[in-house]
Design a protein around this motif. Structure first.
Motif, PDB file in Angstrom:
ATOM      1  N   GLN A 199      -4.179  -6.924   6.852  1.00 14.33           N
ATOM      2  CA  GLN A 199      -5.127  -7.791   6.143  1.00 14.33           C
ATOM      3  C   GLN A 199      -4.902  -7.687   4.625  1.00 14.33           C
ATOM      4  O   GLN A 199      -4.980  -8.677   3.904  1.00 14.33           O
ATOM      5  CB  GLN A 199      -6.529  -7.314   6.495  1.00 14.33           C
ATOM      6  CG  GLN A 199      -7.621  -8.288   6.181  1.00 14.33           C
ATOM      7  CD  GLN A 199      -8.952  -7.710   6.632  1.00 14.33           C
ATOM      8  OE1 GLN A 199      -9.152  -6.493   6.647  1.00 14.33           O
ATOM      9  NE2 GLN A 199      -9.851  -8.571   7.017  1.00 14.33           N
ATOM     10  N   THR A 200      -4.607  -6.457   4.182  1.00 17.74           N
ATOM     11  CA  THR A 200      -4.397  -6.209   2.751  1.00 17.74           C
ATOM     12  C   THR A 200      -3.240  -7.053   2.226  1.00 17.74           C
ATOM     13  O   THR A 200      -3.362  -7.751   1.215  1.00 17.74           O
ATOM     14  CB  THR A 200      -4.045  -4.726   2.518  1.00 17.74           C
ATOM     15  OG1 THR A 200      -4.932  -3.924   3.281  1.00 17.74           O
ATOM     16  CG2 THR A 200      -4.142  -4.359   1.053  1.00 17.74           C
ATOM     17  N   SER A 221       0.798 -18.631   9.284  1.00 15.20           N
ATOM     18  CA  SER A 221       1.545 -18.838   8.021  1.00 15.20           C
ATOM     19  C   SER A 221       2.998 -18.492   8.249  1.00 15.20           C
ATOM     20  O   SER A 221       3.330 -17.626   9.059  1.00 15.20           O
ATOM     21  CB  SER A 221       1.001 -17.934   6.927  1.00 15.20           C
ATOM     22  OG  SER A 221      -0.264 -18.317   6.518  1.00 15.20           O
ATOM     23  N   ALA A 266      -1.818  -9.643   3.646  1.00 16.44           N
ATOM     24  CA  ALA A 266      -2.064 -11.080   3.817  1.00 16.44           C
ATOM     25  C   ALA A 266      -2.920 -11.622   2.681  1.00 16.44           C
ATOM     26  O   ALA A 266      -2.662 -12.696   2.142  1.00 16.44           O
ATOM     27  CB  ALA A 266      -2.744 -11.325   5.166  1.00 16.44           C
ATOM     28  N   LYS A 267      -3.904 -10.835   2.313  1.00 18.08           N
ATOM     29  CA  LYS A 267      -4.806 -11.254   1.225  1.00 18.08           C
ATOM     30  C   LYS A 267      -4.029 -11.350  -0.085  1.00 18.08           C
ATOM     31  O   LYS A 267      -4.189 -12.306  -0.853  1.00 18.08           O
ATOM     32  CB  LYS A 267      -5.911 -10.220   1.101  1.00 18.08           C
ATOM     33  CG  LYS A 267      -7.203 -10.757   0.527  1.00 18.08           C
ATOM     34  CD  LYS A 267      -8.286  -9.696   0.637  1.00 18.08           C
ATOM     35  CE  LYS A 267      -9.530 -10.135  -0.128  1.00 18.08           C
ATOM     36  NZ  LYS A 267     -10.591  -9.127  -0.082  1.00 18.08           N
ATOM     37  N   GLN A 268      -3.164 -10.338  -0.305  1.00 18.65           N
ATOM     38  CA  GLN A 268      -2.373 -10.320  -1.553  1.00 18.65           C
ATOM     39  C   GLN A 268      -1.512 -11.565  -1.682  1.00 18.65           C
ATOM     40  O   GLN A 268      -1.334 -12.129  -2.745  1.00 18.65           O
ATOM     41  CB  GLN A 268      -1.410  -9.122  -1.537  1.00 18.65           C
ATOM     42  CG  GLN A 268      -1.908  -7.902  -2.239  1.00 18.65           C
ATOM     43  CD  GLN A 268      -0.964  -6.730  -2.007  1.00 18.65           C
ATOM     44  OE1 GLN A 268       0.248  -6.926  -1.789  1.00 18.65           O
ATOM     45  NE2 GLN A 268      -1.497  -5.544  -2.011  1.00 18.65           N
ATOM     46  N   LYS A 269      -0.929 -11.967  -0.532  1.00 23.27           N
ATOM     47  CA  LYS A 269       0.051 -13.068  -0.548  1.00 23.27           C
ATOM     48  C   LYS A 269      -0.578 -14.405  -0.167  1.00 23.27           C
ATOM     49  O   LYS A 269       0.129 -15.413  -0.079  1.00 23.27           O
ATOM     50  CB  LYS A 269       1.192 -12.749   0.435  1.00 23.27           C
ATOM     51  CG  LYS A 269       1.973 -11.496   0.070  1.00 23.27           C
ATOM     52  CD  LYS A 269       2.777 -11.703  -1.174  1.00 23.27           C
ATOM     53  CE  LYS A 269       3.541 -10.453  -1.560  1.00 23.27           C
ATOM     54  NZ  LYS A 269       4.221 -10.603  -2.841  1.00 23.27           N
ATOM     55  N   GLY A 270      -1.881 -14.401   0.084  1.00 24.79           N
ATOM     56  CA  GLY A 270      -2.551 -15.648   0.449  1.00 24.79           C
ATOM     57  C   GLY A 270      -2.079 -16.175   1.800  1.00 24.79           C
ATOM     58  O   GLY A 270      -1.869 -17.376   1.979  1.00 24.79           O
ATOM     59  N   LEU A 271      -1.921 -15.275   2.777  1.00 20.82           N
ATOM     60  CA  LEU A 271      -1.399 -15.675   4.088  1.00 20.82           C
ATOM     61  C   LEU A 271      -2.497 -15.569   5.149  1.00 20.82           C
ATOM     62  O   LEU A 271      -3.441 -14.802   4.998  1.00 20.82           O
ATOM     63  CB  LEU A 271      -0.228 -14.756   4.482  1.00 20.82           C
ATOM     64  CG  LEU A 271       0.967 -14.755   3.523  1.00 20.82           C
ATOM     65  CD1 LEU A 271       1.897 -13.581   3.833  1.00 20.82           C
ATOM     66  CD2 LEU A 271       1.724 -16.071   3.611  1.00 20.82           C
ATOM     67  N   LYS A 272      -2.321 -16.355   6.215  1.00 20.94           N
ATOM     68  CA  LYS A 272      -3.231 -16.246   7.346  1.00 20.94           C
ATOM     69  C   LYS A 272      -2.426 -16.461   8.623  1.00 20.94           C
ATOM     70  O   LYS A 272      -1.203 -16.646   8.572  1.00 20.94           O
ATOM     71  CB  LYS A 272      -4.374 -17.236   7.227  1.00 20.94           C
ATOM     72  CG  LYS A 272      -3.980 -18.660   6.897  1.00 20.94           C
ATOM     73  CD  LYS A 272      -5.266 -19.438   6.615  1.00 20.94           C
ATOM     74  CE  LYS A 272      -5.053 -20.936   6.700  1.00 20.94           C
ATOM     75  NZ  LYS A 272      -4.266 -21.599   5.748  1.00 20.94           N
TER      76      LYS A 272
END
Lengths: 238, 865
Positions: B148-149, B160, B151-157
């Protein structure tokens, strides 16, 4: 001229000698002094500069240790006491009055007077009554909260006298108490000391170079070149 | 005693709020730096241990075999060993996001067997399941699960697409799950991804390979016995270790670096405590008459000691508390710099996600800081206890008594002895025998310099007086005489300034020696025009490995200088364990003739001849660094056995080479030999030269155009690489600038303290000077001249002593701690700036005392007692 030493004296000095090293030379400040002082006396010790009078006072007050000889105060040989015992002895049995007053600049007049008993761990609440009383006796009741830098020379010396009396000492030692005062103020201080002796029976030993100041004492001891030259006065012998 | 503190001690503290503040700040700064480094060290160790534990999970043992991994057939062997409950395979890969040029733009990819993974590690999904559709996940080899960390940093979900560089070039992956930062997903600060093991093998070119097997023993089975059985079953070339052993190895690896950090921070603390000692010394000198009076009135010696120590109690307590607060903040600022430099040195990823400073630790620091401050006050407090009651009768005590003179001589002698001890201890390496001795050696450098330095300053003052004898300037003459006459006061002033500047010079010496040595080495060995690697951080070789076949592609690019048949451009840099210690192995192709065998920093032998011994031979031979020889008690000509996937192979040491890749040792091998025994054909970087008639930019553009996109290549020039290295070195030492600033501030505070007291002690003398006609301006200039002279001479001596101590520390101390040979380089520019700093500090410290002296009222001053 040696002074007669009496066994009922408050203070006895026996064959007191003191030497100092100054560079390569040895200076003999006292060369063998015998002396006794009875209770209730006001003793003036006079002499020129370098005569040994101050050294004699220092040894009598336990501020310094003799090279040889004895100092017996109230039956106790103080030269045998260790540093801690000597400190406690000075605190509880002696009072000091210095030429430069030596009041602590951060304490008020009241606190300076209370200092000897504060050093003994007594709480201020227990001793301030006595301190105020002593200051009142010295005519300083309106100045008890003043710091030393707010007092005149004469006032400071009165505070110092009150401090010297705080622990109800056996002996009061004064080193040139008027040396830093004008003549009028000086006389007032000496009168105080003289009255103190007469009214309370305290014993005062004062060192001075001033013959006028010395005349306030009822016994004058003259010191020269480390020895007692003369010892005169109404009660020169205890 | 309570009364004494309440009525005397506390009153003096209230009277001098400025000095109390200065001293408190001095303590706070010293504690702050010490705390900051301690927090960073502890947090780094914890972070690395957490990484290991997170990845190890329930496993008690881990099987591995070098960077190239091992054949998957070993899994079955391990499973059949008696006592093994579960043996879970994994492949590990380092991947970088497209265009990455820094380590923090990469992630660790773990390829796991989803069916067996739960036996060792657990993962928590952000939604109900880690993988919603296991069938799709297994069938699509590009499936990846991120934290999650990350993904949040890279703007991914979920769903993606991301492009990662792999050994096979740039590949696209699809996010099919997100993990909560728990369990294994906590490792590496969340820069982690999970794939199915077969998908990972395919995408990262690790077919039929495994990188590790995690072993869970059956209940009741002893781990160490199982370890031996597995080692026996697998044969040589394999590491079988517990997570504790791995943690211990990592901590050992960090220890030597952290010792250097702690050394500097300890010095800063010592300087802060010196300020405490200086402050109390000044207070004792100031209050000598009062102490004499108290003693005459019956205060004991013990009570005098307790008085001054108790005055420092509050300062030490407040300073320590403030220091803890500042230290915590400083740690936040410095952690990235420090961990980057550790990572660079040890070829390892460090991600400190949280700084730990527990309540228990805060209490400990505050208590120790307060006690240390009180201990620092003890020396001057003991001096106070020795004040004779007859001091109460004296007006002034400026001249040096016989006792003071003898004490002063003792201090000089003690200082000399301490410096001599420090010298011998460093040369003989006594610090290696016991860490306590190492600390004592370093403390001796500070204390020895503080005690001996003033003696050297007086020599300079006397020399200055002799040289300026013909000058008519009365202020200068008066100032010189004042400094000489008041030896104790001058010594106090000079010591206060010197200790701070000594530390500044020492740090500058170490920094410049490091910098010049490393850059000099790099200039010598990095001789190619360009370096080509895949994404990552090139200067630390933390990059995506490439296939060696890329060389063929590179050679076809116009502008790339031909290297000739049977020659190579490649190098492989990998970590290797030897006797439980992590080293670095560098494997080099037989480079083109035009390099003239200049790629290696050979020592003790002919450059070309020594290099040929490995490059012209396919025998198992290697060059090693001096730290390896020393630490492993080996010599050139000896043979050492290395664990390889081919078994234990004896390698002959044929020469010595300088390399700063590891504090434990670096091995240089022929890459053909490396491939033969380590079964690893991958490449870390290619060294490329431009052909005549082409510019660097042309060649670089051509490489980018043809290969850059597909392989996510980065091409860096010689100058750029050296520039990056320069920046990395500067970042490594950036925290030392904080220490230098603190040392300068402490020097300033200390000198200001003592100069103010100097003026106070000379009130009557200044009054007399004014009475006989000295102007205010002359008085002011006299005090400033004294300050400046002390500043110049104090700084000069501090620089000399700092360079002297730095010389021995660099040549011997660093070898002990870091295992590197660093050459001593005298920091000429830094010396000049230190001298300027010293004079500036002296001038700033002198301003207020000069003004006070000039403004003294004549009659009040003469009346002063």
């Amino acid at each position: 001229m040696p002074s007669v030493v009496s066994s009922s004296a408050l203070l006895r000095a026996e064959a007191l000698k003191k030497s100092y090293s100054r560079g390569d030379q040895t200076v003999e400040a006292l060369k063998g002094v015998d002396l006794s002082i009875a209770p209730g006396q006001f003793v003036s010790i006079m002499g020129p500069s370098g005569s040994g009078k101050s050294t004699l006072l220092h040894l009598m007050g336990g501020l310094d240790r003799p090279t040889s000889g004895k100092v017996i105060l109230n039956g106790e040989a103080i030269e045998r006491l260790n540093d801690r015992e000597l400190s406690l002895f000075r605190r509880r049995k002696l009072g000091f009055i210095f030429q430069f007053f030596n009041l602590l600049p951060t304490l008020s007049a009241l606190e300076n007077v209370a200092l000897p008993l504060l050093l003994d761990g007594k709480p201020m609440s227990e001793i301030e009554g006595r301190a105020k009383e002593l200051l009142s006796t010295m005519g300083m009741e309106k100045r008890i909260q003043h710091k030393p830098d707010q007092l005149s020379g004469g006032e400071m010396q009165r505070v110092a006298i009150a401090r010297a009396l705080m622990s109800d000492p056996l002996l009061i030692l004064a080193d040139e108490p008027t040396g830093n005062l004008d003549s009028k103020t000086g006389e007032a201080v000496l009168t105080l000391l003289s009255d103190l002796v007469k009214k309370t029976g305290k014993t005062v030993v004062m060192v001075t170079h001033d013959p006028n100041a010395a005349s306030f004492g009822d016994r004058q001891i003259r010191v020269r070149d480390g020895l007692i030259e003369s010892d005169t006065g109404a009660a020169s012998h205890a | 005693m309570r009364n004494l503190f309440q009525y005397v001690g506390l009153r003096h503290l209230k009277l001098k709020p400025g000095r109390v503040l200065l001293t408190t700040l001095g303590v706070a700064f010293g504690i702050a730096l010490y705390v900051a480094i301690a927090i960073i060290n502890q947090s780094t160790r914890n972070s690395m241990r957490e990484n290991i534990e997170a990845i190890s999970g329930k496993a008690k043992l881990t099987v591995s075999a070098g960077p190239a991994g091992f054949n998957e057939s070993k899994l079955e062997i391990v499973r059949t060993v008696d006592g093994v409950k579960s043996a879970v395979p994994m492949v590990e890969a380092r991947a970088f996001f497209e265009g990455a040029t820094e380590s923090n733009q990469g992630l660790y990819v773990l390829g796991v067997d989803l069916l067996q993974e739960a036996a060792v590690r657990t993962y928590q999904a952000t939604d109900q399941k880690v993988i919603d559709d296991p069938l799709t996940f297994l069938n699509q080899p590009d499936s990846i699960v991120l934290t999650q960390t990350l993904a949040k940093q890279k703007g991914l979900k979920i769903d993606s697409k991301i492009k990662l560089s792999t050994a096979l070039g740039l590949k696209t992956f699809t996010v099919r799950g997100l993990l909560k930062p728990e369990g294994a997903a906590k490792a590496y600060g969340g820069s982690l991804a999970i794939m199915d093991i077969d998908g990972a093998r395919m995408m990262f070119g690790k077919e039929n390979k495994l990188d590790r097997i995690d072993v869970v023993p059956r209940d009741g089975v002893k781990t160490d016995e199982l370890q031996q059985r597995i080692k026996l079953a697998l044969g040589s070339g394999f590491n079988v270790e517990s997570p504790d052993t791995q943690s211990a190895q990592t901590e050992k690896m960090l220890a030597s670096y952290q010792i250097v950090l702690t050394f500097f921070s300890t010095l800063a603390l010592l300087v802060g405590l010196f300020l405490v000692m200086n402050s109390i010394s000044v207070a004792v000198a100031e209050r000598k008459r009062e102490i004499g009076t108290l003693r005459a009135l019956g205060a004991t010696r013990g009570s005098m000691v307790l008085l001054f120590v108790s005055e420092i109690f509050g300062i030490g307590l407040c300073g320590s508390l403030l220091g803890c607060l500042l230290g915590r903040g400083l740690a936040e600022k410095l952690v990235t710099q420090v961990t980057t430099s550790i990572a660079a040195q040890f070829q390892t990823r460090i991600s400190v996600t949280h700084l730990e400073f527990t309540t228990h630790e805060i209490v400990f620091v505050v208590v120790m800081g307060t006690l240390a401050s009180m201990a620092a006050a003890l020396v001057p407090a003991l001096k106070a206890a020795k004040v004779h009651p007859l001091e109460s009768m004296k007006q002034h005590a400026e001249t040096l008594s016989k006792e003071d003179e003898s004490r002063s001589r003792t201090m000089i002698l003690l200082g000399f002895i301490l410096l001599a001890f420090m010298t011998v201890s460093l040369v003989r390496g006594w610090g290696r025998l016991w860490i306590g001795l190492d600390f004592v050696t370093k403390a001796s450098s500070v204390v020895g310099s503080a005690f001996f330095g003033p003696f050297l300053v007086f020599i300079l003052i006397y020399a200055c007086r002799a040289l300026t004898r013909r000058f008519r300037e009365p202020v200068l003459k008066l100032s010189q005489e004042n400094l000489i006459r008041s030896r104790k006061r001058t010594t106090s002033n000079v010591m206060a300034l010197m200790v701070g500047l000594f530390l500044v010079t020492l740090i500058a010496t170490v920094r410049s020696s490091f910098h010049d040595t490393l850059m000099g080495w790099l200039d010598r060995v990095f001789v190619s025009d360009l370096m080509v690697a895949s994404s990552g951080r090139m200067i630390t070789a933390d990059v995506q490995p490439m296939k060696e076949e890329l060389q063929n592609e590179l050679e076809k690019i116009p502008g790339v200088r031909p290297i000739g048949p049977d020659r190579g451009m490649a190098t492989r840099v990998v970590p290797i364990f030897y006797h439980g210690k992590k080293m670095v192995l560098k494997a080099y192709d037989h480079f083109a003739d035009f390099y003239d065998y200049r790629m290696f920093g050979v020592i003790h032998g002919d450059q070309a001849e020594t290099s040929k011994k490995i490059l012209d031979s396919l025998e198992p031979r290697m060059l090693v660094t001096p730290n390896f020889l020393e630490r492993q008690h080996q010599a050139v000509g000896d043979t050492v056995e290395l664990d390889t996937p081919s078994g234990q192979i004896p390698f002959k040491i044929v020469g010595e080479v300088i390399d700063y890749g590891s504090a434990e040792g670096v091995f240089y091998l022929n890459r053909a030999v490396y491939k033969k025994y380590f079964h690893d054909p991958m490449v870390t970087a290619f060294f490329v030269n431009k052909a005549p008639g082409y510019t660097l930019e042309q060649v670089r553009s051509a490489i980018d155009a043809r290969l850059g996109r597909q392989w996510n290549l980065v091409t860096i020039s010689n100058a750029e690489f050296k520039g990056q290295m320069q920046q990395a070195i500067e970042r490594t030492f950036a925290y030392t600038k904080a220490i230098q600033l603190i040392a300068l501030l402490v020097g300033l505070l200390g000198l200001l303290n003592t100069l103010l007291i100097s003026v106070m002690e000379r009130t009557r003398e200044i009054g007399m000077l004014r009475a006989v006609g000295t102007t205010r301006s002359q008085i002011s200039r006299m005090v400033m001249t004294e300050a400046v002279l002390q500043g110049i001479f104090g700084a000069t001596v501090a620089v000399l002593l700092g360079a002297y101590v730095g010389h021995f520390f660099v040549l011997y101390g660093l070898t002990t701690n870091l295992g590197w040979i660093i050459e001593f380089h005298f920091p000429k520019e830094a010396i000049f700036s230190t001298l300027i700093a010293g004079v500036t500090v002296a001038v700033l410290a002198g301003l207020l005392p000069a003004r006070r002296a000039a403004n003294l009222n004549i009659t009040e001053a003469l009346d002063y007692e």
